[in-house]
Design a protein around this motif. Sequence first.
Motif, short mmCIF file in Angstrom:
data_model
loop_
_atom_site.label_atom_id
_atom_site.label_comp_id
_atom_site.label_asym_id
_atom_site.label_seq_id
_atom_site.Cartn_x
_atom_site.Cartn_y
_atom_site.Cartn_z
N GLU A 58 53.00 50.59 40.58
CA GLU A 58 53.48 50.84 39.22
C GLU A 58 53.41 52.34 39.00
OE1 GLU A 58 51.08 48.57 36.55
OE2 GLU A 58 51.71 46.66 37.40
N THR A 59 54.46 52.91 38.48
CA THR A 59 54.53 54.37 38.37
C THR A 59 53.60 54.97 37.33
OG1 THR A 59 56.41 54.15 36.87
CG2 THR A 59 56.90 54.49 39.21
N SER A 60 53.27 54.23 36.28
CA SER A 60 52.46 54.81 35.22
C SER A 60 50.97 54.54 35.37
CB SER A 60 52.93 54.28 33.86
OG SER A 60 52.78 52.87 33.82
N THR A 61 50.57 53.75 36.34
CA THR A 61 49.16 53.41 36.53
C THR A 61 48.81 53.46 38.00
OG1 THR A 61 49.55 51.05 36.81
CG2 THR A 61 49.23 51.83 34.55
N ASP A 62 47.54 53.24 38.29
CA ASP A 62 47.10 53.14 39.68
C ASP A 62 47.01 51.66 40.06
OD1 ASP A 62 46.36 54.10 42.14
OD2 ASP A 62 44.24 54.30 41.63
N ALA A 63 48.05 50.91 39.72
CA ALA A 63 48.09 49.49 39.99
C ALA A 63 49.28 49.16 40.88
CB ALA A 63 48.18 48.70 38.69
N ASN A 91 36.43 44.37 46.74
CA ASN A 91 36.76 45.56 47.54
C ASN A 91 37.20 46.76 46.70
OD1 ASN A 91 36.43 44.69 50.43
ND2 ASN A 91 37.83 43.09 49.72
N GLY A 92 36.61 46.92 45.53
CA GLY A 92 36.95 48.04 44.68
C GLY A 92 38.25 47.88 43.91
N PHE A 93 38.76 46.65 43.85
CA PHE A 93 40.00 46.36 43.13
C PHE A 93 39.75 45.32 42.05
CE2 PHE A 93 41.62 47.63 47.33
CZ PHE A 93 42.55 48.58 46.96
N ASP A 94 40.49 45.45 40.99
CA ASP A 94 40.58 44.47 39.93
C ASP A 94 41.87 43.68 40.22
OD1 ASP A 94 39.66 43.57 37.21
OD2 ASP A 94 41.71 44.19 36.72
N VAL A 95 41.77 42.37 40.43
CA VAL A 95 42.90 41.57 40.90
C VAL A 95 43.20 40.45 39.90
CG1 VAL A 95 43.78 40.14 42.78
CG2 VAL A 95 42.20 42.02 43.29
N ILE A 113 47.15 44.26 41.47
CA ILE A 113 45.98 44.82 42.13
C ILE A 113 45.81 46.26 41.62
CG2 ILE A 113 44.97 45.44 44.35
CD1 ILE A 113 46.84 43.34 45.63
N GLU A 114 44.65 46.52 41.04
CA GLU A 114 44.40 47.83 40.45
C GLU A 114 43.06 48.38 40.93
OE1 GLU A 114 44.50 49.97 36.07
OE2 GLU A 114 44.56 47.80 36.21
N HIS A 115 43.05 49.66 41.33
CA HIS A 115 41.80 50.30 41.71
C HIS A 115 40.85 50.33 40.52
CE1 HIS A 115 42.49 52.01 45.70
NE2 HIS A 115 43.74 52.19 45.33
N LEU A 116 39.58 50.06 40.78
CA LEU A 116 38.57 50.20 39.74
C LEU A 116 38.20 51.68 39.63
CD1 LEU A 116 36.22 47.22 40.61
CD2 LEU A 116 37.77 47.41 38.68
#
Length: 93
Positions: free
Chosen positions: A11-16, A75-79, A89-92
Amino acid sequence: MDRNLDTVVRETSTDAYELRLDDDRETTVSIAEAMATIQGCSSTDLRPLYHDVDPALLERVGSRSSRQSFHFVSNGFDVTVRGTGTVRIEHLD
């Protein structure tokens, strides 16, 4: 190279990232390979998902016959797995 490379879209506006599930593959395998693609490593380098979530539950929710969604952290992701056949899938932080 992981097969999910072309199905994981940032996604361009987030780290997801958005993953569209393939009906021919297990949901847990698709998610693990997507996480590995995002991290730039092999899925075997990651903590197995079954330590953080029930794989049978992921398969049911990700089956597209479900209208449910399910959220977990691994693994450091919010899913978030959606019954629509997509996974966010987004980095925490």
